[in-house]
Design a protein around this motif. Structure first.
Motif, PDB file in Angstrom:
ATOM      1  N   PRO A 132       0.838  -1.213   0.000  1.00  0.00           N
ATOM      2  CA  PRO A 132       0.000   0.000   0.000  1.00  0.00           C
ATOM      3  C   PRO A 132       0.864   1.250   0.000  1.00  0.00           C
ATOM      4  O   PRO A 132       1.974   1.251   0.532  1.00  0.00           O
ATOM      5  CB  PRO A 132      -0.784  -0.097   1.308  1.00  0.00           C
ATOM      6  N   GLY A 133       0.372   2.278  -0.603  1.00  0.00           N
ATOM      7  CA  GLY A 133       1.065   3.561  -0.616  1.00  0.00           C
ATOM      8  C   GLY A 133       0.130   4.667  -0.171  1.00  0.00           C
ATOM      9  O   GLY A 133      -1.086   4.491  -0.136  1.00  0.00           O
ATOM     10  N   VAL A 134       0.699   5.803   0.139  1.00  0.00           N
ATOM     11  CA  VAL A 134      -0.099   6.945   0.557  1.00  0.00           C
ATOM     12  C   VAL A 134      -0.726   7.572  -0.684  1.00  0.00           C
ATOM     13  O   VAL A 134      -0.028   7.974  -1.610  1.00  0.00           O
ATOM     14  CB  VAL A 134       0.761   7.988   1.299  1.00  0.00           C
ATOM     15  N   HIS A 135      -2.043   7.608  -0.701  1.00  0.00           N
ATOM     16  CA  HIS A 135      -2.753   8.235  -1.820  1.00  0.00           C
ATOM     17  C   HIS A 135      -2.753   9.744  -1.653  1.00  0.00           C
ATOM     18  O   HIS A 135      -2.493  10.492  -2.575  1.00  0.00           O
ATOM     19  CB  HIS A 135      -4.191   7.709  -1.893  1.00  0.00           C
ATOM     20  N   HIS A 136      -3.063  10.198  -0.462  1.00  0.00           N
ATOM     21  CA  HIS A 136      -3.081  11.620  -0.153  1.00  0.00           C
ATOM     22  C   HIS A 136      -3.024  11.777   1.354  1.00  0.00           C
ATOM     23  O   HIS A 136      -3.194  10.822   2.087  1.00  0.00           O
ATOM     24  CB  HIS A 136      -4.331  12.302  -0.707  1.00  0.00           C
ATOM     25  N   THR A 137      -2.760  12.969   1.787  1.00  0.00           N
ATOM     26  CA  THR A 137      -2.780  13.237   3.220  1.00  0.00           C
ATOM     27  C   THR A 137      -3.907  14.204   3.521  1.00  0.00           C
ATOM     28  O   THR A 137      -4.245  15.047   2.697  1.00  0.00           O
ATOM     29  CB  THR A 137      -1.459  13.850   3.713  1.00  0.00           C
ATOM     30  N   MET A 138      -4.474  14.056   4.673  1.00  0.00           N
ATOM     31  CA  MET A 138      -5.484  14.997   5.139  1.00  0.00           C
ATOM     32  C   MET A 138      -4.809  15.768   6.264  1.00  0.00           C
ATOM     33  O   MET A 138      -4.828  15.355   7.419  1.00  0.00           O
ATOM     34  CB  MET A 138      -6.731  14.274   5.642  1.00  0.00           C
ATOM     35  N   GLY A 139      -4.151  16.849   5.908  1.00  0.00           N
ATOM     36  CA  GLY A 139      -3.316  17.594   6.835  1.00  0.00           C
ATOM     37  C   GLY A 139      -4.014  18.029   8.095  1.00  0.00           C
ATOM     38  O   GLY A 139      -5.229  17.933   8.224  1.00  0.00           O
ATOM     39  N   GLY A 140      -3.239  18.515   9.014  1.00  0.00           N
ATOM     40  CA  GLY A 140      -3.770  18.863  10.318  1.00  0.00           C
ATOM     41  C   GLY A 140      -3.958  20.337  10.568  1.00  0.00           C
ATOM     42  O   GLY A 140      -4.407  20.720  11.638  1.00  0.00           O
ATOM     43  N   LEU A 141      -3.604  21.212   9.621  1.00  0.00           N
ATOM     44  CA  LEU A 141      -3.767  22.640   9.847  1.00  0.00           C
ATOM     45  C   LEU A 141      -5.203  23.054   9.543  1.00  0.00           C
ATOM     46  O   LEU A 141      -5.719  22.773   8.460  1.00  0.00           O
ATOM     47  CB  LEU A 141      -2.816  23.449   8.971  1.00  0.00           C
ATOM     48  N   THR A 142      -5.829  23.715  10.499  1.00  0.00           N
ATOM     49  CA  THR A 142      -7.183  24.225  10.291  1.00  0.00           C
ATOM     50  C   THR A 142      -7.080  25.651   9.779  1.00  0.00           C
ATOM     51  O   THR A 142      -6.299  26.452  10.302  1.00  0.00           O
ATOM     52  CB  THR A 142      -7.978  24.195  11.605  1.00  0.00           C
ATOM     53  N   ILE A 143      -7.867  25.965   8.748  1.00  0.00           N
ATOM     54  CA  ILE A 143      -7.860  27.316   8.180  1.00  0.00           C
ATOM     55  C   ILE A 143      -9.254  27.909   8.239  1.00  0.00           C
ATOM     56  O   ILE A 143     -10.245  27.203   8.384  1.00  0.00           O
ATOM     57  CB  ILE A 143      -7.349  27.314   6.724  1.00  0.00           C
ATOM     58  N   ASP A 144      -9.297  29.240   8.119  1.00  0.00           N
ATOM     59  CA  ASP A 144     -10.585  29.919   8.039  1.00  0.00           C
ATOM     60  C   ASP A 144     -10.922  30.163   6.568  1.00  0.00           C
ATOM     61  O   ASP A 144     -10.228  29.673   5.683  1.00  0.00           O
ATOM     62  CB  ASP A 144     -10.582  31.216   8.864  1.00  0.00           C
ATOM     63  N   THR A 145     -11.971  30.913   6.303  1.00  0.00           N
ATOM     64  CA  THR A 145     -12.395  31.143   4.920  1.00  0.00           C
ATOM     65  C   THR A 145     -11.445  32.029   4.133  1.00  0.00           C
ATOM     66  O   THR A 145     -11.567  32.137   2.913  1.00  0.00           O
ATOM     67  CB  THR A 145     -13.817  31.752   4.872  1.00  0.00           C
ATOM     68  N   SER A 146     -10.469  32.637   4.808  1.00  0.00           N
ATOM     69  CA  SER A 146      -9.447  33.437   4.137  1.00  0.00           C
ATOM     70  C   SER A 146      -8.143  32.677   3.966  1.00  0.00           C
ATOM     71  O   SER A 146      -7.145  33.242   3.550  1.00  0.00           O
ATOM     72  CB  SER A 146      -9.173  34.715   4.937  1.00  0.00           C
ATOM     73  N   ALA A 147      -8.142  31.394   4.326  1.00  0.00           N
ATOM     74  CA  ALA A 147      -6.982  30.501   4.251  1.00  0.00           C
ATOM     75  C   ALA A 147      -5.922  30.810   5.307  1.00  0.00           C
ATOM     76  O   ALA A 147      -4.804  30.354   5.204  1.00  0.00           O
ATOM     77  CB  ALA A 147      -6.364  30.483   2.854  1.00  0.00           C
ATOM     78  N   GLU A 148      -6.297  31.581   6.337  1.00  0.00           N
ATOM     79  CA  GLU A 148      -5.371  31.828   7.442  1.00  0.00           C
ATOM     80  C   GLU A 148      -5.401  30.635   8.383  1.00  0.00           C
ATOM     81  O   GLU A 148      -6.456  30.080   8.678  1.00  0.00           O
ATOM     82  CB  GLU A 148      -5.754  33.094   8.205  1.00  0.00           C
ATOM     83  N   VAL A 149      -4.224  30.225   8.859  1.00  0.00           N
ATOM     84  CA  VAL A 149      -4.129  29.094   9.777  1.00  0.00           C
ATOM     85  C   VAL A 149      -4.646  29.524  11.148  1.00  0.00           C
ATOM     86  O   VAL A 149      -4.334  30.612  11.638  1.00  0.00           O
ATOM     87  CB  VAL A 149      -2.669  28.605   9.880  1.00  0.00           C
ATOM     88  N   LEU A 150      -5.451  28.644  11.759  1.00  0.00           N
ATOM     89  CA  LEU A 150      -6.014  28.913  13.080  1.00  0.00           C
ATOM     90  C   LEU A 150      -5.196  28.191  14.146  1.00  0.00           C
ATOM     91  O   LEU A 150      -4.762  27.057  13.929  1.00  0.00           O
ATOM     92  CB  LEU A 150      -7.470  28.448  13.139  1.00  0.00           C
ATOM     93  N   ASP A 151      -5.010  28.853  15.287  1.00  0.00           N
ATOM     94  CA  ASP A 151      -4.274  28.184  16.359  1.00  0.00           C
ATOM     95  C   ASP A 151      -5.121  27.067  16.954  1.00  0.00           C
ATOM     96  O   ASP A 151      -6.344  27.063  16.845  1.00  0.00           O
ATOM     97  CB  ASP A 151      -3.794  29.171  17.428  1.00  0.00           C
ATOM     98  N   GLY A 152      -4.461  26.104  17.557  1.00  0.00           N
ATOM     99  CA  GLY A 152      -5.145  24.934  18.078  1.00  0.00           C
ATOM    100  C   GLY A 152      -5.765  25.122  19.440  1.00  0.00           C
ATOM    101  O   GLY A 152      -6.469  24.247  19.929  1.00  0.00           O
ATOM    102  N   VAL A 153      -5.537  26.269  20.071  1.00  0.00           N
ATOM    103  CA  VAL A 153      -6.045  26.493  21.421  1.00  0.00           C
ATOM    104  C   VAL A 153      -7.364  27.255  21.396  1.00  0.00           C
ATOM    105  O   VAL A 153      -8.371  26.809  21.941  1.00  0.00           O
ATOM    106  CB  VAL A 153      -4.994  27.257  22.275  1.00  0.00           C
ATOM    107  N   HIS A 154      -7.364  28.418  20.755  1.00  0.00           N
ATOM    108  CA  HIS A 154      -8.541  29.290  20.779  1.00  0.00           C
ATOM    109  C   HIS A 154      -9.235  29.405  19.418  1.00  0.00           C
ATOM    110  O   HIS A 154     -10.290  30.020  19.324  1.00  0.00           O
ATOM    111  CB  HIS A 154      -8.155  30.682  21.261  1.00  0.00           C
ATOM    112  N   GLY A 155      -8.618  28.878  18.377  1.00  0.00           N
ATOM    113  CA  GLY A 155      -9.209  28.979  17.043  1.00  0.00           C
ATOM    114  C   GLY A 155      -9.044  30.348  16.413  1.00  0.00           C
ATOM    115  O   GLY A 155      -9.768  30.703  15.493  1.00  0.00           O
ATOM    116  N   ASN A 156      -8.067  31.112  16.898  1.00  0.00           N
ATOM    117  CA  ASN A 156      -7.803  32.440  16.346  1.00  0.00           C
ATOM    118  C   ASN A 156      -6.828  32.341  15.175  1.00  0.00           C
ATOM    119  O   ASN A 156      -5.936  31.492  15.163  1.00  0.00           O
ATOM    120  CB  ASN A 156      -7.197  33.350  17.419  1.00  0.00           C
ATOM    121  N   ALA A 157      -6.990  33.231  14.202  1.00  0.00           N
ATOM    122  CA  ALA A 157      -6.081  33.267  13.062  1.00  0.00           C
ATOM    123  C   ALA A 157      -4.689  33.662  13.519  1.00  0.00           C
ATOM    124  O   ALA A 157      -4.521  34.550  14.356  1.00  0.00           O
ATOM    125  CB  ALA A 157      -6.589  34.250  12.013  1.00  0.00           C
TER     126      ALA A 157
END
Length: 72
Positions: A3-28
């Motif tokens: 088996p091989g990796v088809h794709h990854t489902m990354g762990g960075l959460t973004i908002d609708t502007s593609a800014e990365v949100l912090d993992g504690v408060h969800g702030n950009a």
């Protein structure tokens, strides 16, 4: 055959502007943007294989438009 990796489902959460949100408060995190498969949460636990190219282009363009608007 292995088996091989088809794709990854990354762990960075973004908002609708593609800014990365912090993992504690969800702030950009100012100045940090992400696009494509590094981001997670957009498709839930999985996505259709054919969505990768569209996701890269749409989220990349969203990030670029946000950066351009912030730097006028």
């Amino acid at each position: 055959v292995q088996p091989g990796v088809h794709h990854t489902m990354g762990g960075l959460t973004i908002d609708t502007s593609a800014e990365v949100l912090d993992g504690v408060h969800g702030n950009a995190i100012a100045g940090l943007f992400a696009a494509g498969e590094i981001t997670g949460g957009v498709h839930g636990a999985n996505r259709l294989g054919g969505n990768a190219i569209v996701e890269i282009f749409v989220s990349g363009r969203t990030a670029a438009n946000t950066i351009a608007a912030e730097n006028k």
